[in-house]
Design a protein around this motif. Structure first.
Motif, short mmCIF file in Angstrom:
data_model
loop_
_atom_site.label_atom_id
_atom_site.label_comp_id
_atom_site.label_asym_id
_atom_site.label_seq_id
_atom_site.Cartn_x
_atom_site.Cartn_y
_atom_site.Cartn_z
N GLN A 43 0.84 -1.20 0.00
CA GLN A 43 0.00 0.00 0.00
C GLN A 43 0.88 1.25 0.00
OE1 GLN A 43 -3.28 0.03 -0.18
NE2 GLN A 43 -3.35 2.29 -0.15
N ALA A 44 0.41 2.31 -0.66
CA ALA A 44 1.11 3.60 -0.79
C ALA A 44 2.44 3.42 -1.52
CB ALA A 44 1.33 4.26 0.56
N ARG A 45 2.49 2.48 -2.39
CA ARG A 45 3.65 2.27 -3.25
C ARG A 45 3.17 2.21 -4.70
NH1 ARG A 45 5.10 2.26 1.44
NH2 ARG A 45 6.93 1.22 2.35
N ALA A 46 4.12 2.47 -5.60
CA ALA A 46 3.83 2.38 -7.04
C ALA A 46 5.02 1.68 -7.72
CB ALA A 46 3.60 3.74 -7.65
N ALA A 47 4.73 0.68 -8.55
CA ALA A 47 5.79 -0.09 -9.22
C ALA A 47 5.87 0.30 -10.70
CB ALA A 47 5.54 -1.58 -9.08
N ILE A 48 7.08 0.51 -11.18
CA ILE A 48 7.32 0.86 -12.59
C ILE A 48 7.73 -0.43 -13.33
CG2 ILE A 48 8.71 2.26 -14.16
CD1 ILE A 48 6.81 3.83 -12.35
N VAL A 49 6.92 -0.78 -14.35
CA VAL A 49 7.14 -2.01 -15.12
C VAL A 49 7.72 -1.63 -16.50
CG1 VAL A 49 6.05 -4.04 -16.18
CG2 VAL A 49 5.26 -3.18 -13.94
N GLU A 50 8.80 -2.32 -16.86
CA GLU A 50 9.43 -2.13 -18.17
C GLU A 50 9.35 -3.44 -18.97
OE1 GLU A 50 13.40 -0.87 -17.48
OE2 GLU A 50 12.83 1.14 -16.80
N ARG A 51 9.20 -3.28 -20.32
CA ARG A 51 9.20 -4.44 -21.25
C ARG A 51 10.34 -4.22 -22.25
NH1 ARG A 51 3.67 -6.38 -23.95
NH2 ARG A 51 3.45 -7.07 -21.78
N LEU A 103 2.28 -10.26 -14.39
CA LEU A 103 3.17 -9.82 -15.47
C LEU A 103 3.43 -10.97 -16.45
CD1 LEU A 103 5.81 -7.80 -13.39
CD2 LEU A 103 3.77 -6.95 -14.53
N VAL A 104 3.94 -10.59 -17.56
CA VAL A 104 4.36 -11.59 -18.55
C VAL A 104 5.76 -12.03 -18.15
CG1 VAL A 104 4.86 -12.09 -20.97
CG2 VAL A 104 2.96 -10.57 -20.33
N PRO A 105 5.92 -13.26 -17.82
CA PRO A 105 7.25 -13.67 -17.34
C PRO A 105 8.31 -13.59 -18.43
CG PRO A 105 5.83 -15.60 -17.65
CD PRO A 105 4.96 -14.40 -17.87
N PHE A 106 9.49 -13.22 -17.97
CA PHE A 106 10.68 -13.10 -18.80
C PHE A 106 10.56 -12.03 -19.87
CE2 PHE A 106 10.34 -17.60 -17.52
CZ PHE A 106 11.44 -17.69 -16.69
#
Length: 377
Positions: free
Chosen positions: A29-37, A52-55
């Motif tokens: 909670q009170a966090r935000a994750a940045i996802v890169e592809r 997420l899509v693995p790998f």
């Protein structure tokens, strides 16, 4: 053969575990994750369970969205009057855009620190030392406005800026302490002088009122004493006048002869000679006349009678109580008995005089003196 199957089974289990770890992501909670592809920004994961899509997809950064407090070490700042002061600040900020805070700047904490130092030097450089020490609110507001404007493109909002401490040089501290001590001593001396003045004024007013009251009391006491002396003098004069008048009237009523006056004159002679300072006693010439007054039986002085009698004689009444004359022989009545009892009680007075009157009613009338007559010689 069984060993190879066991190894294969373990490898499959391990692959599944790694696959699940790469696929399932939990964001607090009170966090935000940045996802890169493949190294490019893909999405921002919210708090909770995410797939997420693995790998292929990778959670690159985990950004804290809560308000953060950062305290920077003291920074040397030069004031307008060329004095170096050390100022340490505290900044309250919050990340509002995780993507901008991740890709717009490499280290936003360090960036905020450097921006704070430069802005603080710019603001404090236009103030002298005294203004710097007394203008914390204006410095805070100016520093917050500059930081908030500069950090907006980084996805950061600066909520509050506080100056934790402003430390001038040691020499300036000593001078300021001496100045403050002198100022306090001056105020203490002024307050002491004002207190002494007020005390002196109150003391003078109290002394003045006391003297006024004492003067009024003395005046009233003198007035009352004078009135008492006047009344006493008047009463004394009246008493002396009455005494003189009484003595003078008694002397004239008694008609004293020359022998009495000469005898009184001779009685006054020893009183004239009294006193330890009377060493010489002069016999007045009138003593011969006094002696002649005593021998008036041989040489009669003209104008003074040989035997003088007073003009009036005071009737003192009978020396012994007289019984009333009975109205008839042998008559005894209640009134007569009461008269006899009263006569006996009068005769037995404290002077020791015993009545010689007989209680009998047969006493002849000739034995009793006439009623209202002079006393028996």
């Amino acid at each position: 053969m069984p060993t190879a199957l066991l190894v294969l089974f373990l490898l499959i289990v391990l692959f599944v575990v790694v696959l699940l770890s790469k696929t399932v992501k939990i964001v607090p909670q009170a966090r935000a994750a940045i996802v890169e592809r493949f190294g490019k920004f893909k999405a921002t994961l919210p708090a909770g369970l995410n797939i997420l899509v693995p790998f292929i997809d990778r959670m690159r950064y985990l950004i804290d969205l809560r308000e953060q407090v950062v305290s920077f070490p003291p920074q040397p700042v030069i004031t307008e009057d060329n004095l170096v002061v050390s100022i340490d600040t505290v900044i309250y900020f919050q990340v509002t855009d995780p993507v901008a805070a991740t890709y717009e700047i490499a280290n936003y904490i360090q960036a905020i620190e450097q921006l704070t130092m430069t802005t603080l030097r710019n603001i404090v450089g236009g103030m002298d030392l005294e203004e710097t020490l007394t203008s914390r609110d204006s410095i805070n507001s100016g520093l917050r406005g500059v930081l908030d404007e500069a950090t907006g493109k980084w996805g950061i909002r600066v909520n509050r800026v506080e100056l934790k401490g402003i430390d001038p040089p040691p020499s300036i501290k000593d001078s300021m302490e001496k100045q403050m001590r002198a100022d306090r001593e001056k105020r203490a001396v002024i307050l002491t002088a004002e207190g002494q003045r007020q005390a002196a004024i109150l003391t003078a007013e109290g002394s003045k009122q006391s003297q006024i009251l004492n003067a009024e009391g003395d005046r009233e006491s003198q007035i009352l004493r004078a009135q008492a002396d006047r009344e006493a003098s008047i009463l004394r004069a009246q008493g002396e006048g009455q005494a003189i008048q009484t003595v003078f009237q008694a002397i004239h009523d008694g008609q004293p002869d020359q022998s009495l006056l000469a005898y009184q004159y001779l009685q006054m002679m020893p009183k004239i000679a009294e006193g330890s300072a009377n060493k010489v006693w002069v016999i007045p010439s009138e003593i011969t006349k006094a002696m002649e007054g005593l021998g008036s039986s041989i040489h009669e002085i003209a104008g003074i009678p040989r035997e003088a009698t007073p003009r009036t004689r005071v009737d003192m009444g009978p020396s012994e109580p007289q019984l009333p004359k009975p109205s008839g022989t042998g008559a005894t009545s209640k009134a007569v008995e009461e008269a006899i009892a009263e006569a006996e009680s009068v005769a037995q007075t404290p002077t020791g005089t015993t009545s010689s009157v007989s209680p009998s009613l047969d006493t002849p009338a000739a034995d009793a003196p006439a009623e209202g007559g002079p006393p028996q010689e």
